[in-house]
Design an enzyme around this catalytic site. Structure first.
Site, mmCIF file in Angstrom:
data_model
loop_
_atom_site.group_PDB
_atom_site.id
_atom_site.type_symbol
_atom_site.label_atom_id
_atom_site.label_comp_id
_atom_site.label_asym_id
_atom_site.label_seq_id
_atom_site.Cartn_x
_atom_site.Cartn_y
_atom_site.Cartn_z
ATOM 1 N N SER A 1 0.838 -1.186 0.000
ATOM 2 C CA SER A 1 0.000 0.000 0.000
ATOM 3 C C SER A 1 0.884 1.252 0.000
ATOM 4 O O SER A 1 1.806 1.359 -0.805
ATOM 5 C CB SER A 1 -0.958 -0.043 1.199
ATOM 6 N N ASP B 1 -5.436 -4.179 -2.753
ATOM 7 C CA ASP B 1 -4.403 -3.645 -1.849
ATOM 8 C C ASP B 1 -3.554 -4.748 -1.222
ATOM 9 O O ASP B 1 -4.075 -5.740 -0.702
ATOM 10 C CB ASP B 1 -5.095 -2.830 -0.754
#
Length: 403
Positions: free
Chosen positions: A123, A264
């Site tokens: 991320s 993610d």
């Protein structure tokens, strides 16, 4: 947890150092599998110089040491090696705008003659990792520092929803109400990925990641098909990989790479720590943890409950990987020095703050706090007999906005 590694980057030169005994031992062990681990291949381990006592170190008990900045540990319990280390691997956690704290940590580390061996990230931690690595490959420490600064300053000044898309950190409950039904249909994405891809390409030179002098990268994304973590190495990393690692599933559509869809990377490992321990060629690993693990308040509102659930989920995989490294201690893994800098130890009330806060004062606070925390980390062995780790000092979480 099975894992597919995409791309390789096991070059020579400064990146071609012989992997440590710890790395070799960990790489033969899959602690997530019920199947027995394959026996390690016959191999003579490097013999360390003898200590002051006559017994060879190879026969002495070995430890994996996890040192948090909030838990003082006497220096005698750790390595007798140089501090701060001259070669270091980094594990960079994602957490939306909280990752500005990592910007401050990295900026301070870049002022020291420390060689960066490997970097893992997910991320927003992946974005910091890519900015750092591409800068180091292109122009050394000063270029890396400039790239990080340019990216975060632009993020502050734009302060847009698109800016947040570059670092993730969205609350599932809030975003699903506003965008979920539309985006789940797969027919419409109001936030086109092309401008985001262009923004990343503007700040990150992906071609430089192939430079043999570039640190080894382990960038995580989550495969939607089976929910497994996938690690992308240097020669497989593109702007799409960066977007996949930061893709909040309730805000924009999945990112497709070679026919596989990803979300993610923080869901499967935030950041990948065990794999980093396996691949690094140095015994020193620094974890920069930005998502709060502790909260003294019991949330009662929907937003507060949602925020706390996000924080717990973000740290769950990390806690498991830290436990796995500690597990290796009982299996005679050679010594690995794992240290940690946690943002919550430097910023009061961080657990009650939003990881989507783009306020200039807040990001500046995180950046300044990261620099201060790194300064303490570097100087924790400044005088003989001082604890190697000292409790971080809290800073006041307020600052005037930039002009």
């Amino acid at each position: 947890m099975s894992e597919k590694i995409v791309g390789t980057h096991d070059g020579v030169g400064s990146q071609g150092a012989v992997r440590t005994a710890a790395s070799r031992l960990l790489s033969t062990t899959d602690i997530w599998s019920d199947a027995p681990s394959p026996p390690p291949a016959p191999e003579s381990l490097p013999v360390l110089p003898p200590a002051s006592h006559p017994d060879p170190i190879a026969q002495a008990p070995v430890t994996v040491e996890v040192v948090a900045t909030t838990a003082p540990v006497p220096r005698a319990q750790l390595h007798a090696g140089q501090w701060p280390p001259r070669k270091l691997s980094l594990a960079l956690q994602g957490g939306g705008t909280f990752a500005a704290f990592t910007w401050g940590v990295l900026e301070r580390l870049l002022e020291e003659p420390i060689e960066i061996d490997s970097i893992s990230g997910a991320s927003a931690g992946a974005i910091n990792a890519l900015l750092l690595a591409s800068g180091l490959a292109e122009g050394g420490r000063e270029a890396a520092r400039a790239r990080l600064s340019r990216f975060w300053l632009r993020l502050m000044h734009e302060a847009s929803f698109r800016s947040l898309m570059l670092v993730g950190g969205f609350s599932p409950a809030g975003s699903s109400v506003a965008f979920g039904p539309t985006l789940r249909s797969g027919q419409f994405d109001p936030f086109d990925l092309d401008p985001l891809r262009q923004a990343l390409s503007r700040d990150i030179n992906f071609a430089a990641l192939l430079n043999p002098e570039c640190p080894k990268l382990l960038i995580a994304a989550t495969r939607i098909r089976d929910g497994q973590q996938q690690i992308f190495r240097n020669d497989a990393i593109t702007a799409d990989v960066a977007l996949a690692s930061t893709c909040p599933p309730l805000v924009h559509c999945a990112v497709e790479i070679e026919g596989e869809a990803y979300w993610d990377g923080g869901f499967g490992g935030n950041p990948p720590l065990l794999r980093l321990a396996q691949k690094t060629s140095t015994s020193d690993v620094l974890l920069v943890q930005v998502t709060p693990a502790r909260d003294s308040y019991v949330p009662i509102t929907l937003a507060a409950i949602d925020r706390r659930l996000d924080q717990i989920a973000a740290n769950a995989a990390l806690n498991a990987e830290m436990a796995a490294i500690a597990w290796a201690q009982a299996h005679a893994a050679p010594s690995l020095r794992l240290t940690r800098i946690a943002a919550e130890d430097s910023v009061d009330g961080l657990a009650q703050r939003s990881s989507t806060d783009l306020g200039r004062g807040f990001i500046r606070l995180l950046h300044r706090s990261g620099r201060a925390a790194a300064e303490r980390w570097l100087g924790q062995d400044a005088k003989v007999g001082a604890p190697l780790s000292e409790p971080a000092q809290s800073l006041v979480a307020s600052e005037p906005a930039l002009t």
